[in-house]
Design a protein around this motif. Structure first.
Motif, PDB file in Angstrom:
ATOM      1  N   THR A 277       0.364  -1.271  -0.234  1.00  0.00           N
ATOM      2  CA  THR A 277       0.038  -0.208   0.217  1.00  0.00           C
ATOM      3  C   THR A 277       0.726   0.951  -0.095  1.00  0.00           C
ATOM      4  OG1 THR A 277      -1.406  -1.377   1.568  1.00  0.00           O
ATOM      5  CG2 THR A 277      -1.978   0.941   1.153  1.00  0.00           C
ATOM      6  N   GLN A 278       1.620   1.055   0.875  1.00  0.00           N
ATOM      7  CA  GLN A 278       2.402   2.321   0.460  1.00  0.00           C
ATOM      8  C   GLN A 278       3.266   2.573  -0.409  1.00  0.00           C
ATOM      9  OE1 GLN A 278       4.905   1.368   4.332  1.00  0.00           O
ATOM     10  NE2 GLN A 278       3.709   2.601   6.086  1.00  0.00           N
ATOM     11  N   LYS A 280       2.285   1.225  -3.629  1.00  0.00           N
ATOM     12  CA  LYS A 280       1.297   2.211  -4.277  1.00  0.00           C
ATOM     13  C   LYS A 280       1.525   3.521  -4.367  1.00  0.00           C
ATOM     14  CE  LYS A 280       0.168  -1.009  -7.132  1.00  0.00           C
ATOM     15  NZ  LYS A 280       0.673  -1.036  -8.527  1.00  0.00           N
ATOM     16  N   LYS A 281       1.382   4.119  -2.579  1.00  0.00           N
ATOM     17  CA  LYS A 281       0.860   5.660  -2.533  1.00  0.00           C
ATOM     18  C   LYS A 281       2.025   6.292  -3.149  1.00  0.00           C
ATOM     19  CE  LYS A 281      -2.149   4.907   1.076  1.00  0.00           C
ATOM     20  NZ  LYS A 281      -2.698   5.241   1.795  1.00  0.00           N
ATOM     21  N   GLY A 284       2.040   6.886  -6.548  1.00  0.00           N
ATOM     22  CA  GLY A 284       0.753   8.124  -6.940  1.00  0.00           C
ATOM     23  C   GLY A 284      -0.465   7.440  -7.838  1.00  0.00           C
ATOM     24  N   LEU A 286      -1.799   5.260  -5.706  1.00  0.00           N
ATOM     25  CA  LEU A 286      -3.389   5.041  -4.858  1.00  0.00           C
ATOM     26  C   LEU A 286      -3.561   6.385  -3.982  1.00  0.00           C
ATOM     27  CD1 LEU A 286      -3.169   1.619  -2.684  1.00  0.00           C
ATOM     28  CD2 LEU A 286      -4.821   2.407  -4.164  1.00  0.00           C
ATOM     29  N   PRO A 287      -4.345   6.787  -3.773  1.00  0.00           N
ATOM     30  CA  PRO A 287      -4.424   8.524  -3.246  1.00  0.00           C
ATOM     31  C   PRO A 287      -4.396   8.316  -2.091  1.00  0.00           C
ATOM     32  CG  PRO A 287      -6.270   7.481  -3.702  1.00  0.00           C
ATOM     33  CD  PRO A 287      -5.190   6.147  -3.756  1.00  0.00           C
ATOM     34  N   GLU A 288      -3.479   9.527  -1.308  1.00  0.00           N
ATOM     35  CA  GLU A 288      -2.916   9.509   0.218  1.00  0.00           C
ATOM     36  C   GLU A 288      -4.229  10.049   1.014  1.00  0.00           C
ATOM     37  OE1 GLU A 288      -0.339   9.534   0.834  1.00  0.00           O
ATOM     38  OE2 GLU A 288       0.869   8.947  -0.262  1.00  0.00           O
ATOM     39  N   GLU A 289      -4.760  10.377   0.597  1.00  0.00           N
ATOM     40  CA  GLU A 289      -5.959  10.287   1.625  1.00  0.00           C
ATOM     41  C   GLU A 289      -7.039   9.297   2.137  1.00  0.00           C
ATOM     42  OE1 GLU A 289      -8.600  11.948  -2.436  1.00  0.00           O
ATOM     43  OE2 GLU A 289      -5.935  11.985  -1.342  1.00  0.00           O
TER      44      GLU A 289
END
Ligand code: SF4
Length: 298
Positions: A277-278, A280-281, A284, A286-289
């Motif tokens: 998950t990290q 992918k964030k 960019g 996965l969205p950060e919010e």
């Protein structure tokens, strides 16, 4: 026990351990004395103690006696097909990264039929807890030899005794890339609860090999010999954050069968490796919010 927690949209509320028991409670159909009760109890205790509310948790199970877990646990649930709890759990986590995802299955389901998914979910360090109910046989289908059955184990499928060496799940997990690896046992509920709490709070793939006795089909398994906690015992001194030391510890002790003791506890903890998950964030994808902010914004 009442605890305080924040729900999926950031509201503080009180949470009680009983909230994880379904309102219309199906009576567990596990056999009396089954170790699966120990996993259920550990989860019901651990989840509120780490501040999780039922609506924040998804439990995904495969096929087997262990697959009934989410019928008795009041979280979101997905009872999928044999060996496929991990791909379903991965997809759910990617769709909603804030969801606390717990995948579960037996040793046949997870290390045999779903073995490929196990390797690659560990390799990619997906952020979830994976609990393997390891009773060293296929329980639901009446006691056939599984990947963790000891060599020489007699069953309907291996009536003269298994000629196969058992899989070493902790070593496999370490080599594949899991960032949290532990073994616990249904007969040691205090340790089991603490390990499940750590696994849930860990960022990355947390693999818990949970020894569960099957009194119906596997009466002579190591689940009945005494357990030693490697963190409590003076006989074992190794650094759980050191991959080489963890590998050596697994090599020396993972396979001790019916020789007096079985070791449990944390074998490997890597707090530095980013979860999938990290990763992918960071690129960019996965969205950060949090998802809740995207859908519940005023
Ligand atoms: Fe538990 Fe074994 Fe009975 Fe399945 S068959 S519910 S694993 S005791």
């Amino acid at each position: 026990m009442i605890m305080s927690a924040f729900n999926a949209i950031g509201e503080e509320r009180e949470i009680d351990r009983d909230e994880f028991t379904p309102g219309v409670e199906p009576q567990p159909t596990w056999c009396p004395g089954c170790g699966d009760f120990g996993v259920l109890k550990s989860l019901k205790q651990a989840l509120p103690e780490v501040g999780k509310t039922p609506e924040e948790v998804l439990t995904v199970t495969g096929i087997g006696c262990s697959g009934k877990l989410n019928s008795y646990l009041d979280t979101y649930g997905f009872h999928t097909i044999h060996g496929r709890s991990l791909p379903v759990a991965r997809a759910a986590k990617l769709a909603n990264p804030e969801l606390e995802v717990i995948a579960a299955g037996g040793d046949g389901d997870g290390y045999g039929i779903g073995g490929n998914h196990f390797i690659h979910t560990a390799r990619e360090n997906h952020d979830m807890t994976y609990i393997v109910f390891n009773n060293e046989i296929f329980g639901l289908t009446k006691g056939q030899t599984s990947p963790t059955s000891p060599k020489g184990h007699k069953s309907k499928t291996q009536p003269s005794g298994s000629a196969k060496s058992p899989l070493r799940p902790l070593s496999l997990s370490l080599n594949a890339g899991a960032s949290y690896i532990a073994r616990t046992a249904a007969v040691n509920p205090n340790q089991a609860k603490e390990i499940i709490k750590e696994a849930i709070e860990h960022d990355g793939f947390a693999h818990v090999d949970f020894l569960t006795q099957c009194p119906t089909w596997n009466k002579d398994a190591r689940q009945y010999v005494p357990y030693v906690d490697v963190q409590e015992s003076d006989d074992y001194d190794f650094d759980v954050s050191d991959r080489a030391e963890a590998a050596e510890m697994m090599r020396e002790t993972e396979d001790v069968l019916n020789e007096g003791t079985v070791l449990t506890g944390r074998y490997y903890v890597d707090e530095d490796r980013p979860s999938y998950t990290q990763e992918k964030k960071a690129v960019g994808e996965l969205p950060e919010e949090p998802l809740a902010e995207r859908y519940f914004d005023d």
